[in-house]
Design a protein around this motif. Structure first.
Motif, PDB file in Angstrom:
ATOM      1  N   ARG A   1     -13.168   1.246  -2.552  1.00  0.00           N
ATOM      2  CA  ARG A   1     -12.524   1.872  -1.391  1.00  0.00           C
ATOM      3  C   ARG A   1     -13.432   1.767  -0.165  1.00  0.00           C
ATOM      4  N   LEU A  60      -0.646  -9.502  -6.600  1.00  0.00           N
ATOM      5  CA  LEU A  60      -1.342  -8.271  -6.971  1.00  0.00           C
ATOM      6  C   LEU A  60      -1.281  -8.059  -8.487  1.00  0.00           C
ATOM      7  N   THR A  76      -0.769  -0.372  -7.618  1.00  0.00           N
ATOM      8  CA  THR A  76      -1.581  -0.888  -8.715  1.00  0.00           C
ATOM      9  C   THR A  76      -1.431  -0.022  -9.959  1.00  0.00           C
ATOM     10  N   ALA A 108      -6.886  -3.114   3.864  1.00  0.00           N
ATOM     11  CA  ALA A 108      -6.328  -2.218   2.859  1.00  0.00           C
ATOM     12  C   ALA A 108      -6.887  -2.562   1.485  1.00  0.00           C
ATOM     13  N   LEU A 109      -6.884  -1.583   0.631  1.00  0.00           N
ATOM     14  CA  LEU A 109      -7.484  -1.761  -0.695  1.00  0.00           C
ATOM     15  C   LEU A 109      -6.800  -2.867  -1.502  1.00  0.00           C
ATOM     16  N   ASN A 110      -5.491  -2.896  -1.449  1.00  0.00           N
ATOM     17  CA  ASN A 110      -4.803  -3.931  -2.222  1.00  0.00           C
ATOM     18  C   ASN A 110      -5.000  -5.327  -1.634  1.00  0.00           C
ATOM     19  N   LEU A 111      -5.213  -5.368  -0.341  1.00  0.00           N
ATOM     20  CA  LEU A 111      -5.540  -6.663   0.261  1.00  0.00           C
ATOM     21  C   LEU A 111      -6.912  -7.120  -0.220  1.00  0.00           C
ATOM     22  N   GLY A 117      -3.377   3.811  -1.518  1.00  0.00           N
ATOM     23  CA  GLY A 117      -3.669   2.403  -1.790  1.00  0.00           C
ATOM     24  C   GLY A 117      -3.646   2.065  -3.272  1.00  0.00           C
ATOM     25  N   GLU A 137       0.837  -1.204   0.000  1.00  0.00           N
ATOM     26  CA  GLU A 137       0.000   0.000   0.000  1.00  0.00           C
ATOM     27  C   GLU A 137       0.868   1.249   0.000  1.00  0.00           C
TER      28      GLU A 137
END
Lengths: 259, 200
Positions: free
Chosen positions: B160, A46, A14, B169-172, A10, A6
């Motif tokens: 979000r 990811l 990405t 968390a967002l990526n999680l 966040g 992150e």
């Protein structure tokens, strides 16, 4: 090896992965990111998640032509990449139409409420495939097979009391069986089949089905999800689509699910 | 030839295992199962991303060269073995990209949807997928339904909010949704196979 996936919003990681997959990341960053992908499990996962998201964007038409071209060229080279696209199409359709979209309520209630939306989405036309035709022929030439077979041939006009109801055995490992509905004659271009429980409540419906014409008959393949179904008697009503887009009843078939 | 490039020279077969005395433990972990499969899969993507039309061959070539180099470097190599693998991969790529092209690469058009002949197959897969979706526990089903809801606008904000609601968390959340989707993919594939459908 620890790495924070992150950043403050966040999305930094990405965004970088997205640029990497779309070929817009500068070369020095590419080398750095490659090393991170080789060494960091979480970041690599990811990346795989980002692949799926970009596939969805591609299917939605959200990628530019240049982005789509670069990304598809990449996916075509990755083992299973094209299958990921096929799956994403099915996945999207399922989320749009599946009763899983209804979080509460019973299965049949979900089916009823989802019925209208299913037709609203107008699922693509499903021509009967040669594969199914050949398989159907193989099955049709034998007797009506049940048990663990992936297909079961159903003939109209049987009654539950006659003791000749085709049966399908439910098992945890068996999620789908394809009912081959024996039509007699191919009277319509498209068909709609509805699975109903013993009280005639609709449980599952498929539209735009087409018939497979084989040497010894005409069969309409109707895949049935078995998950969540209880043992018991069921019926399948088959309707034909008219030129005006309405449906008219053709046949009713009976089926018994047993454990 | 599909890729329009000269074929790679035939590389040596990958050694099954190096003699114990010639092995370096950090490399050992990296190049033995399951580390080997992980590394190979990542290298394939690295080469694919660089536009190499035969990424699997180049990944194998990289690993083969690393294994062949080990007897020389094992005793004195300091540092992260992944750096070594990455450096070899870069060399393999450079050599590959210098090879002459003999046939022009065709432009990629959009990948087509299933043809008519494949449509019934897709219908079975779709039905399998519905069945697999219904097998998810309600939490996962709800999560994936929310995460992948298809809409033109507001997707990022919705995700979000979802991450905030779940306290992750967002990526999680991205990875969580990806794992569920992967499970569904395997489930649908398995189900379709049981129904005699050949899924490409």
């Amino acid at each position: 090896m620890d790495m924070n996936l992150e950043d403050s919003d966040g999305n930094g990681r990405t965004a970088e992965l997205r640029a990497f997959l779309l070929g817009t990341l500068p070369e020095p960053d590419v080398e750095r990111l490659e090393y991170s992908l080789l060494s960091h499990d979480g970041l690599y996962e990811l990346l795989l998640a980002m692949e799926e998201e970009l596939i969805d964007e591609y299917l939605c038409g959200s990628l530019t032509q240049s982005e789509a071209s670069t990304f598809l060229a990449y996916l075509e080279k990755v083992p299973g990449g094209v299958r990921q696209i096929d799956f994403a199409r099915d996945f999207r359709k399922s989320l749009e139409t599946s009763e899983a979209l209804t979080p509460t309520g019973s299965r049949w209630q979900a089916a009823v409420s989802g019925f209208a939306s299913m037709w609203r989405w107008q699922r693509p036309a499903f021509a009967a495939s040669l594969l199914l035709g050949v398989l159907a022929l193989a099955i049709y030439t034998s007797t009506s097979r049940t048990g663990e077979d992936p297909f079961v041939v159903l003939t109209a006009g049987l009654t539950r009391s006659a003791g000749e109801v085709p049966t399908v055995t439910l098992s945890p490992s068996r999620r789908v069986v394809t009912a081959m509905l024996d039509l007699g004659a191919n009277s319509h271009e498209r068909y709609r089949a509805t699975l109903r429980d013993a009280d005639s409540r609709p449980i599952h419906v498929s539209g735009r089905l087409t018939a497979s014409v084989i040497d010894r008959g005409v069969l309409v393949p109707f895949p049935l999800p078995l998950t969540g179904l209880e043992p018991g008697d069921y019926s399948i009503s088959l309707d034909g689509e008219t030129a005006s887009g309405l449906y008219e009843p053709i046949q009713t078939y009976v089926l018994r699910l047993v454990e | 030839m599909k890729d329009g490039l000269q074929p790679l020279p035939v590389s040596d077969e990958l050694p099954q295992a190096l003699p114990t005395g010639r092995r370096n433990s950090p490399f050992d972990e990296l190049l033995s199962p399951p580390g080997f499969d992980k590394m190979r899969g990542r290298l394939v993507r690295v080469f694919a991303r660089r536009g190499c039309p035969i990424p699997e061959d180049l990944a194998d070539e990289t690993i083969s060269r690393v294994l062949n180099k080990l007897p020389e470097v094992a005793d004195h190599y300091q540092g992260d073995p992944i750096r070594f693998v990455h450096a070899v991969a870069r060399n393999v790529y450079r050599e590959f990209s210098r090879r002459p092209r003999t046939v022009s690469i065709e432009d990629h058009g959009p990948l087509e949807a299933a043809s008519g002949d494949e449509a019934s197959t897709r219908e079975v897969v779709h039905t399998c997928l519905e069945a697999c979706l219904s097998e998810l526990d309600s939490g996962d089903r709800q999560l994936i339904r929310e995460y992948y809801r298809y809409e033109e606008n507001g997707k990022a904000e919705r995700r979000r909010r979802l991450a905030a609601d779940l306290g992750i968390a967002l990526n999680l959340l991205r990875i969580k949704a990806f794992r569920i989707r992967k499970r569904l993919s395997l489930c649908a594939h398995d189900c379709a196979k049981k129904n005699d459908v050949e899924v490409k």
